[in-house]
Design an enzyme around this catalytic site. Structure first.
Site, short mmCIF file in Angstrom:
data_model
loop_
_atom_site.label_atom_id
_atom_site.label_comp_id
_atom_site.label_asym_id
_atom_site.label_seq_id
_atom_site.Cartn_x
_atom_site.Cartn_y
_atom_site.Cartn_z
N ASP A 59 0.72 -1.43 0.08
CA ASP A 59 0.07 0.02 -0.02
C ASP A 59 0.78 1.09 -0.01
O ASP A 59 2.17 1.12 0.18
CB ASP A 59 -1.04 0.01 1.29
CG ASP A 59 -2.26 0.76 0.99
OD1 ASP A 59 -2.31 1.53 0.06
OD2 ASP A 59 -3.28 0.35 1.91
N ASP A 101 -10.60 1.77 -2.90
CA ASP A 101 -11.01 1.38 -1.76
C ASP A 101 -12.47 1.48 -1.72
O ASP A 101 -12.97 0.99 -0.69
CB ASP A 101 -10.41 2.58 -0.67
CG ASP A 101 -8.94 2.37 -0.44
OD1 ASP A 101 -8.61 1.15 -0.71
OD2 ASP A 101 -8.29 3.17 0.12
#
Length: 817
Positions: free
Chosen positions: A479, A549
């Site tokens: 990430d 997301d």
């Protein structure tokens, strides 16, 4: 195929396209043509394409007194500079030691090479056939700079890649302020420039702009390729659609700041540029050094946006993604994030893992919160040691227990970031990008480690190697949760601060390259606040990306359709999450959440332990079905529906007037296997409209001469969907949302519609389609009526049949979800 005609005309041909340019008498390169294949093109035909000018025009600058008809401002060029009359956006900008900016690159030599150029710090395409590399070397008139133009031809994918390298062959330092990757000058204007923009949780929104005059630009200046503007763009003729019209697609093999620009000059010519964003960029080029621009990808299709998409998909699968996972089916995973966030211990994780194993999950992924003192996002990034309070046996112990359940184990990391509240920052504050003595503007309570510094890259290589070796780890979610601010490197001198963004990306590539080489069996997934770094550069190292997301299926359908224009579904991860959704609070059917996620790399991100038994059964059946069809869904050819709103309702508008998110009337997709023997269709209706009974599914990509069975997946309809209308059929009154309502719903299920045809031609399925069971319109409901309401979806199964009456091929009961 590469041909050089008459020693001055360069012709690059793929299976269906031709790209041509020529050397003018002045030595400049004139772009001649990029479009449909011109088989057997001759030098005479090429000269016919070249523009002719009889005399000097208007107040344009004459390049040379020896040739007053060469006016660079109105010439289609392969590359351009400043100072010689071309006042359009340039391909190249430099400042010499004397302060001058004029450049004039003219032809020196060209050669066809057997191998592809290798880059020291940047990734690129691979798998080019021998002899498909053209290198053209230009030299500045001052003699001190050389410019290499590299062209790579991928014949089967109808792709031409371009890159450029600038060499300083002088005795003085040169400051490079711009070096783009590809320039395409077209003789017309009015192209529709399709860009894919957005923000966090709403990535890849397609925006069409007609470029008739002036400039239109999309770019990123936040240090990553960004969710604000993806590097993939399209340029289409005004009449183009899904299956018709001339289109050009472009992408960049790069993960940093980028710029895609279209400019129409005063004479109706369009210049297209793609490359590193010039804003905030400068590069000190020492004598005898070179600077390499990222590689750009170009493709042309005369068959509309679908043609562009199929070309790009095949190119990415064959020439970008590499390693063990290139062609390997991806596992169905469960990610712990939305099930637990930071609040977990090993006992809670194992309870979740056991539910996952029971449902058929193949990979359990532990997300953020497993290291340091990480109980929220304010601390511990940089301290990559297990939190023994949460994981008494560490990653080794937990991964062993997960493996004993029959699943693989994966983890989340964010190596590029550091919290101020961490041992790493306390020990090495100079390793973070920040301006000493000034307040720093942070994002998500974290700072960015300085990957321009080789010591930082070496440290992270060692640290991540230790982490990935600490347990039986099969998957890593990598990430990167913020963009850049106060981008200053304490490692670099003041005069090189304009190099921070690019050097950072080069350091990142070195880091990823080392780790991928050391751990070839790990499935790496690139993530950056969702889709903030969804690009070809990342895909050269990691075979898949986390697209967003946002897991709301209605939003995800739009996001995934946006990605589909330039990226194959085999690289896009998609998860089934809880309802109401954690990003939008929208409640949607589990069937729809699965349907959208199935057209990607399927995962789940919800607390299976909290699901009702019937929901768990549904998840179990979904996974069982997906495993049978994931080869088609992950690696098949993807087709978007054509003019779905018009086909379904007679409304030529594809959007709802006044709808907040401007959703289309319906999403319609088809995924088709390479041999065209199997396909999966999908529809999703964002919002129902009253009294619209008839809908049609029109497939795409099938073999028109084959015959197919067509069926839907059997389903049950929850009577609670009808609210208190149940009382029109119930012998006793049932209050809506009461205990009695819930009990009745548990024991009484309505059969959904059944679509079943045993032998339809591919031509019929693609041209006429299937008129589906009529939808509920408020005046009655039975098993011959389709309950197709807000946020509802359907999956359709299409299989080749040998004979016209092959009943077994239509046995949808075997496909039950």
């Amino acid at each position: 195929m590469i041909k050089i005609l008459d020693q001055s005309i360069f012709c690059l041909s793929t299976r269906n396209t031709t790209y041509m340019f020529q050397k003018l008498p002045s030595g400049h390169l004139e772009h001649l043509y990029y479009g449909a294949l011109l088989p057997g093109v001759t030098g005479e035909e090429a000269r016919a394409f070249s523009e002719k000018r009889g005399c000097e025009t208007g107040n344009m600058i004459v390049y040379s007194q020896d040739d007053k008809t060469l006016l660079l401002e109105d010439t289609c060029l392969e590359v351009s500079g400043e100072g010689k009359g071309d006042i359009r956006e340039p391909f190249l900008e430099v400042i010499r030691s004397d302060g001058s900016r004029t450049t004039d690159f003219v032809f020196e030599k060209a050669e066809v090479l057997q191998e592809k150029e290798s880059y020291d710090d940047l990734p690129g395409s691979y798998g080019m056939e021998p002899g498909e590399h053209l290198c053209v070397i230009l030299r500045d008139a001052a003699g001190d700079l050389a410019l290499e133009l590299h062209y790579y031809v991928y014949e089967n994918e109808d792709v031409v890649c371009r890159s450029a390298r600038l060499l300083n062959q002088s005795d003085s330092v040169v400051c490079v302020e711009r070096l783009m990757s590809a320039q395409l000058d077209l003789r017309r204007s009015g192209y529709v420039m399709s860009t894919f923009t957005g923000a966090w949780a709403r990535e890849m929104d397609r925006v069409d702009t007609v470029v008739s005059a002036g400039k239109h630009q999309v770019s990123s200046c936040g240090g990553a390729s960004s969710n604000r503007a993806n590097p993939f763009v399209m340029f289409s003729s005004p009449d183009a659609g899904e299956d018709h019209g001339r289109c050009i697609g472009m992408n960049l093999i790069y993960s940093g700041n980028h710029c895609e620009l279209a400019e129409v000059n005063a004479y109706g010519k369009t210049r297209i540029l793609t490359g590193i964003e010039p804003r905030g960029f400068s590069w000190t080029l020492e004598p005898q050094e070179s600077f390499q621009a990222p590689e750009a990808v170009l493709t042309f299709s005369g068959k509309g946006w679908t043609g562009i998409s199929l070309n790009m998909h095949r190119f990415i699968r064959e020439h970008i993604v590499r390693g063990k996972w290139k062609d390997k089916e991806r596992p169905v995973l469960l990610n712990s994030w939305e099930a637990a966030y930071f609040q977990f211990d090993e006992g809670r994780l194992m309870k979740l893992a056991k539910a996952a194993a029971d449902a058929g999950i193949e990979l359990f992924v532990l997300d953020d919160g497993w290291f340091g003192k990480r109980n929220d996002d304010t601390s511990s990034l940089g301290d990559w040691t297990e939190n023994r309070k949460k994981l008494p046996g560490g990653l080794k112990g937990l991964s062993g227990k997960i493996k004993s359940l029959g699943m693989d184990f994966g983890i989340w990391v964010e190596p590029e970031m550091v919290n101020v509240d961490s041992d790493l920052y306390r020990n090495h504050p100079e390793w973070a990008l920040a301006i000493p003595g000034r307040a720093h503007s942070e994002g998500r309570n974290q700072r960015i480690l300085d990957l321009t510094n080789p010591d930082v890259v070496d440290y992270l290589t060692e640290t991540m190697t230790s982490v990935f070796s600490s347990g039986d780890i099969s998957y890593v979610k990598w990430d990167m949760n913020r963009i850049f601010s106060d981008a200053f490197s304490q490692y670099l001198p003041a005069e090189r601060q304009g190099e921070v963004f690019h050097r950072y990306i080069c350091g990142l590539y070195r880091l990823m390259g080392r780790l991928v080489e050391s751990f070839p069996d790990i499935l790496f997934e690139g993530c950056a606040s969702g889709g903030c770094r969804s690009d070809l550069g990342i895909l050269c190292y990691f075979p898949q990306i986390w697209a967003s997301d946002n897991t709301d299926p209605l939003c995800r359908a739009a996001i995934q359709e946006g990605y589909s224009y330039g990226y194959p579904q085999s690289v896009v991860s998609a998860h089934v999450s809880a309802s109401p959704n954690h990003q939008t609070l929208r409640a949607t059917p589990l069937e729809t959440r699965f349907g959208v996620a199935a057209f990607g790399l399927l995962g789940y991100e919800l607390n299976l332990c909290d699901l009702r038994k019937e929901e768990l059964d549904e998840v179990r059946n979904q996974i069982r079905w997906y495993k049978k069809w994931r080869d088609v869904l992950q690696f098949g050819d993807f087709y978007r529906g054509m003019e779905t709103a018009w086909l379904n309702s007679g409304d030529t508008s594809s959007r709802y007037p006044g709808a907040t998110d401007a959703f289309p009337a319906e999403y319609s997709w088809t995924c088709v296997s390479a041999d065209k023997s199997r396909a999966v269709g999908f529809t999703l209706q964002p919002l129902v409209r009253p009294n619209v009974q008839y809908h049609r599914f029109v497939a795409r990509g099938l073999d028109p001469d084959k015959r197919y069975s067509f069926s839907n997946i059997p389903r049950k309809v929850d009577i609670r969907r009808f609210g208190d209308l149940i009382n029109t059929q119930s012998p006793v009154h049932i209050r809506q949302d009461s205990l009695g309502h819930r009990v009745a719903a548990k024991f009484v299920k309505m059969d959904g519609e059944k679509e079943k045809y045993t032998s339809l031609s591919g031509a019929a399925l693609m041209e006429a389609g299937v008129s589906l069971t009529g939808s509920y319109t408020g005046t009655g409901m039975n098993d011959q009526t389709r309950c197709y309401q807000d946020f509802d979806s359907r999956i359709y199964i299409i299989k080749e049949v040998e004979g016209a009456e092959d009943e077994s091929s239509g046995d949808v009961e075997k496909e039950n979800v």
